[in-house]
Scaffold this active site. Structure first.
Site, PDB file in Angstrom:
ATOM      1  N   LYS A  79       7.996   6.738  -1.159  1.00 57.29           N
ATOM      2  CA  LYS A  79       6.919   7.371  -2.195  1.00 57.29           C
ATOM      3  C   LYS A  79       5.804   7.586  -1.491  1.00 57.29           C
ATOM      4  O   LYS A  79       5.257   6.776  -0.853  1.00 57.29           O
ATOM      5  CB  LYS A  79       6.872   6.281  -3.469  1.00 57.29           C
ATOM      6  CG  LYS A  79       6.111   7.085  -4.664  1.00 57.29           C
ATOM      7  CD  LYS A  79       6.195   5.840  -5.777  1.00 57.29           C
ATOM      8  CE  LYS A  79       5.261   6.246  -7.011  1.00 57.29           C
ATOM      9  NZ  LYS A  79       5.320   5.512  -8.139  1.00 57.29           N
ATOM     10  N   SER A 154       7.077   7.597 -12.670  1.00 56.15           N
ATOM     11  CA  SER A 154       6.451   8.308 -11.673  1.00 56.15           C
ATOM     12  C   SER A 154       7.098   8.443 -10.385  1.00 56.15           C
ATOM     13  O   SER A 154       6.599   9.452  -9.665  1.00 56.15           O
ATOM     14  CB  SER A 154       4.793   7.818 -11.493  1.00 56.15           C
ATOM     15  OG  SER A 154       4.858   6.353 -10.948  1.00 56.15           O
ATOM     16  N   SER A 178       7.786   2.661 -13.637  1.00 55.06           N
ATOM     17  CA  SER A 178       8.062   4.118 -12.654  1.00 55.06           C
ATOM     18  C   SER A 178       9.181   3.700 -11.677  1.00 55.06           C
ATOM     19  O   SER A 178       9.618   4.766 -10.848  1.00 55.06           O
ATOM     20  CB  SER A 178       6.962   4.088 -11.939  1.00 55.06           C
ATOM     21  OG  SER A 178       6.041   4.696 -12.694  1.00 55.06           O
TER      22      SER A 178
END
Ligand code: GLN
Length: 496
Positions: A79, A154, A178
């Site tokens: 990420k 997210s 997330s």
């Protein structure tokens, strides 16, 4: 035979060990897929192809020389919230559009030390604020199961990249859901460990007392492999805990040897009516109840427990997380790094315009809410009150765990919704209603595939454990995956 991107992590590990393919072949295969197909998904912000191939060559040499590290040469991606030395790290924001980190996050270091190959940096909601990836400065991410749908957020880029078959595994972070919610929307397994299990050093902070890194994979075993590499105490993070990391992978393999048709014998599963209230989509509810029936059929006992009303939990989270964010994000001032506005008139103009132009709407909204909650006149009424409620939420979970080993719930009230839904903020926040309590209490939880809705979109099931029960969560999910095949289904993009 399945194509390389359709293999499980275990098959990749075995294939590398048995010389069925090399790390260079594997890495090239994934990089080609990203190049050919990611324009449809938009899961990567940065692809580090050259660096990845160099690492893969090195991994093949080491293996030929007798290096037996299991994950040596296995591709993954991070990420874009983890700092990577010399590689763009944006946190999905314009304000970091040119930020080259001078150091690697501990998670990145640890994964490198296992010899894994990072293929690049994955798209995400700006500063991890959001539930559908629509707040990324680098554009929304499309769900590989249906490109007209969102992947969740997210960590939507992480989930979409794994579901599309661009990487076998990926890292993510979970402040209020997330990892679990995008895992649910994209038909994956994703685990958010206990707060303090994984180092936050070099992980760009959203809400420091909630943020925790974890892993995504097609199965619980995939997640176990990556989490094993990430977890452990770090002297650079004062909130990481000195506590041995169990051998998660071995725990799962041991669980496989449980014989008979009741492998869950003795397992007490807590079910809370608070997780089945208004707003829960009926197909998601049915899938959850079917999964509970399956767990029971396999020997588990269901016990009724109570947790704090999720509406209270939601309000508490959306008071505290923005408060922490407003403080954490004050470092982005246009002076030291990142975006700076053109021709500032004076210092105030430099701060104001750099932040107004550099941050997107959702981030600015959270900074405003958080600053308000922390301001002198409102601090006691909002922030301190919310901290007290946070203690009550944790206490309610602790009480529930006196009578059960795990709590099972839907991961999210719906499946992935339309890409162009443009939800108003309050509606989007409601989507976090089942995941955020876990973060307020610092507990571990995972989401695993439990079925599909009538449109063929994946439905996730959440398992919540008591502190440090990651192995129990992974084992329970792994056993479920021995008796179901939802996790083996692939998105159209991964099938192609
Ligand atoms: N959707 C939640 C939020 O917007 C959680 C995000 C997260 O876990 N990073 O804050």
């Amino acid at each position: 035979m399945a194509e390389l991107h359709q293999l499980s992590t275990q098959q990749i590990i075995d294939g590398l060990a048995n010389k069925q393919f090399s790390s260079v072949e594997l890495t090239t295969h994934f990089l080609n897929r990203i190049e050919k197909l990611d324009s449809q998904v938009n899961s990567f912000i940065t692809v580090t192809g050259k660096q990845a191939l160099a690492q893969a060559e090195e991994a093949d040499k080491l293996r030929a020389g007798g290096d037996t590290r299991q994950l040596l040469g296995v591709p993954m991606a991070h990420k874009d919230i983890f700092c990577t030395k010399g590689v763009l790290t944006t946190a999905g924001s314009k304000i970091l559009h040119n930020f080259l980190s001078p150091y690697d996050a501990t998670v990145v270091n640890k994964v490198n030390n296992e010899g894994m190959i990072s293929l690049g940096k994955l798209n995400m909601d700006e500063f991890a604020m959001g539930s559908d990836n629509s707040s990324s400065y680098y554009g929304g991410v499309h769900n590989p199961w249906n490109l007209e749908r969102v992947p969740g957020g997210s960590s939507g880029g992480s989930a979409a990249a794994v579901a599309a078959g661009f990487v076998p595994m990926a890292t993510g972070t979970d402040t209020g859901g997330s990892i679990r919610q995008p895992a649910s929307f994209c038909g994956l397994t994703g685990i958010k460990p206990t707060y303090g299990r994984v180092s936050r050093f070099g992980m760009i902070a959203y809400a420091s007392s909630f943020d925790q890194a974890g892993s995504f994979g097609k199965s619980a075993l995939d997640c176990a492999y990556l989490l094993q590499a990430m977890a452990g105490h770090d002297k650079n993070d004062a909130t990481s805990i000195k506590r041995d990391v169990p051998d998660y992978v071995q725990a799962l393999k041991d669980a496989e040897s449980i014989q008979g048709d009741k492998p869950y014998n003795g397992l007490r599963i807590g079910v809370a009516k608070e997780y089945f209230g208004a707003g829960l989509n009926s197909e998601v509810e049915k899938t959850t109840r079917d999964a509970l029936a399956k767990l029971e059929e396999l020997g588990a006992t269901i016990v009724e427990v109570n947790i704090t009303d999720p509406k209270t939990t939601l309000a508490t989270y959306y008071m505290l997380a923005p408060a922490e964010a407003s403080s954490n994000l004050s470092r982005f001032d246009g002076v030291r790094f990142g975006y700076r506005c053109e021709d500032p008139k004076d210092l105030t103009d430099l701060y104001t315009r750099s932040r107004s132009e550099g941050f997107g709407a959702e981030v600015q909204r959270r900074i405003l809410m958080g600053t308000y909650a922390l301001s002198a006149g409102y601090f006691d009424a909002y922030y301190v009150k919310a901290q007290k409620v946070r203690r009550m939420i944790a206490a309610d979970f602790a009480k529930a765990f006196e009578s059960c080993d795990l709590i099972v719930s839907p991961t999210a009230p719906t499946t992935a919704y339309a890409f162009d839904a443009n939800l108003d903020p309050a509606t989007m926040y409601l989507g976090d209603v089942y995941t955020i309590g876990v973060n307020l209490a610092g507990l571990p939880a995972l989401s695993l595939p439990a079925g599909f809705d009538n449109d063929g979109m994946p439905v996730g099931l959440q398992l919540i454990g008591n502190h440090w029960q990651e192995a129990k969560l992974l084992e329970t999910a792994h056993l479920f995956q021995q008796h179901t095949d939802y996790h083996t289904k692939l998105s159209d993009i991964a099938n192609g």
